[in-house]
Scaffold this active site. Structure first.
Site, PDB file in Angstrom:
ATOM      1  N   HIS A  71      -6.916  -6.068 -67.297  1.00  0.00           N
ATOM      2  CA  HIS A  71      -7.129  -4.699 -66.827  1.00  0.00           C
ATOM      3  C   HIS A  71      -8.136  -4.008 -67.740  1.00  0.00           C
ATOM      4  O   HIS A  71      -9.085  -3.409 -67.274  1.00  0.00           O
ATOM      5  CB  HIS A  71      -5.818  -3.915 -66.786  1.00  0.00           C
ATOM      6  CG  HIS A  71      -5.963  -2.555 -66.173  1.00  0.00           C
ATOM      7  ND1 HIS A  71      -4.893  -1.766 -65.819  1.00  0.00           N
ATOM      8  CD2 HIS A  71      -7.055  -1.811 -65.851  1.00  0.00           C
ATOM      9  CE1 HIS A  71      -5.318  -0.627 -65.296  1.00  0.00           C
ATOM     10  NE2 HIS A  71      -6.637  -0.621 -65.331  1.00  0.00           N
ATOM     11  N   GLU A 124     -14.489   0.374 -66.369  1.00  0.00           N
ATOM     12  CA  GLU A 124     -13.944  -0.018 -67.670  1.00  0.00           C
ATOM     13  C   GLU A 124     -14.983   0.129 -68.785  1.00  0.00           C
ATOM     14  O   GLU A 124     -14.664   0.560 -69.892  1.00  0.00           O
ATOM     15  CB  GLU A 124     -13.411  -1.451 -67.618  1.00  0.00           C
ATOM     16  CG  GLU A 124     -12.174  -1.622 -66.749  1.00  0.00           C
ATOM     17  CD  GLU A 124     -10.998  -0.784 -67.243  1.00  0.00           C
ATOM     18  OE1 GLU A 124     -10.707  -0.819 -68.453  1.00  0.00           O
ATOM     19  OE2 GLU A 124     -10.374  -0.088 -66.416  1.00  0.00           O
ATOM     20  N   HIS A 128     -14.185   3.018 -71.345  1.00  0.00           N
ATOM     21  CA  HIS A 128     -13.620   2.430 -72.558  1.00  0.00           C
ATOM     22  C   HIS A 128     -14.639   1.656 -73.404  1.00  0.00           C
ATOM     23  O   HIS A 128     -14.616   1.719 -74.630  1.00  0.00           O
ATOM     24  CB  HIS A 128     -12.464   1.500 -72.195  1.00  0.00           C
ATOM     25  CG  HIS A 128     -11.398   2.147 -71.378  1.00  0.00           C
ATOM     26  ND1 HIS A 128     -10.542   3.094 -71.893  1.00  0.00           N
ATOM     27  CD2 HIS A 128     -11.049   1.993 -70.062  1.00  0.00           C
ATOM     28  CE1 HIS A 128      -9.697   3.496 -70.944  1.00  0.00           C
ATOM     29  NE2 HIS A 128      -9.988   2.843 -69.829  1.00  0.00           N
TER      30      HIS A 128
END
Length: 255
Positions: A71, A124, A128
């Site tokens: 994930h 992502e 992040h």
């Protein structure tokens, strides 16, 4: 003279307040520090069970996906979450990760029908990865995604669970402690188990397992604040797993 002194005083106060306001305006686009990573792997059929309950998307597991997938690799600050979106001028590009695209599609797939894998990767990276890039060992897209892939092999949850005879099953539920302790034994630190709860079936399904890592990518205990026991209420979609009830680890089903 009094008016002049008043103007000077107000000007001085304004100068003192400028850093307070400008620091907020820089927001998520300014360099930010973090303390550790949360490395999150998801069980594909658990994601499907969650979507069955939430109805947010339609689940589709690619035929080449047969194990726990990634994930994300998320920088975190102790006692809270984030930072996120640390560099809005650094959008995702597929070009840097072309050498690992085949592996990405297998171990970091998008499980939502009709959604592209690069849409997931873009989210992502921009949320992040741009923050992880503050670390010298993860200076670019390739380094970030490739490190997450290596962690998937290193922290092979399917093998970790299978070693303790915890196998996917649609009919046999697992004890929470057995799953938790299997991961803890392999990493020597406390993980976090995330489940999705189906009220009609009165079952909780394992969806994700979080493993916390320091900046050298050594396992560390996840903060207890990230894993609060949910008290006496039932799970609502995705929450920390209920420790006193069976946890179902469903068999992967390809469309």
């Amino acid at each position: 003279m009094d008016n002049y002194l008043l103007v000077v005083l107000l000007f001085a106060i304004t100068l003192l307040m400028v850093p307070v306001f400008t620091s907020h305006h820089h927001g998520n686009n300014a360099p930010q520090s973090f303390d550790f990573f949360v490395y999150t792997q998801q069980w594909p059929q658990g994601v499907c069970e969650d979507l069955k309950v939430s109805h947010e998307e339609t689940c589709s597991i690619p035929t080449n996906v047969t194990t726990w997938t990634i994930h994300g690799l998320w920088p975190n600050v102790k006692g809270t979450e984030g930072p996120s979106f640390c560099n809005k001028s650094w959008p995702f590009s597929e070009q840097p990760i072309k050498p690992i695209l085949d592996v990405m599609r297998k171990f970091w797939p998008n499980l939502y029908l009709g959604k592209t894998a690069d849409g997931f990767w873009s989210h992502e990276w921009e949320k992040h990865g741009t923050c992880a890039a503050l670390l010298p060992s993860l200076p670019d897209e390739y380094s970030y995604f490739n490190k997450a892939l290596k962690l998937n092999r290193q922290l092979d949850l399917y093998s970790i669970l299978a070693k303790e005879d915890i196998q996917p099953s649609d009919t046999v539920g697992q004890e929470y402690d057995n799953i938790y302790n299997a991961v803890k034994a392999a990493t020597e630190h406390n993980p976090i188990l995330q489940c999705t709860y189906n009220k009609e079936e009165k079952k909780q399904y394992i969806m994700e397992i979080e493993i916390c890592l320091d900046k050298q990518f050594n396992a560390m205990d996840c903060e207890t604040s990230r894993n609060n026991v949910i008290g006496k209420r039932r799970l609502l979609f995705t929450e920390n797993c209920w420790p006193t009830e069976k946890v179902y680890y469903p068999v992967i089903k390809h469309n």
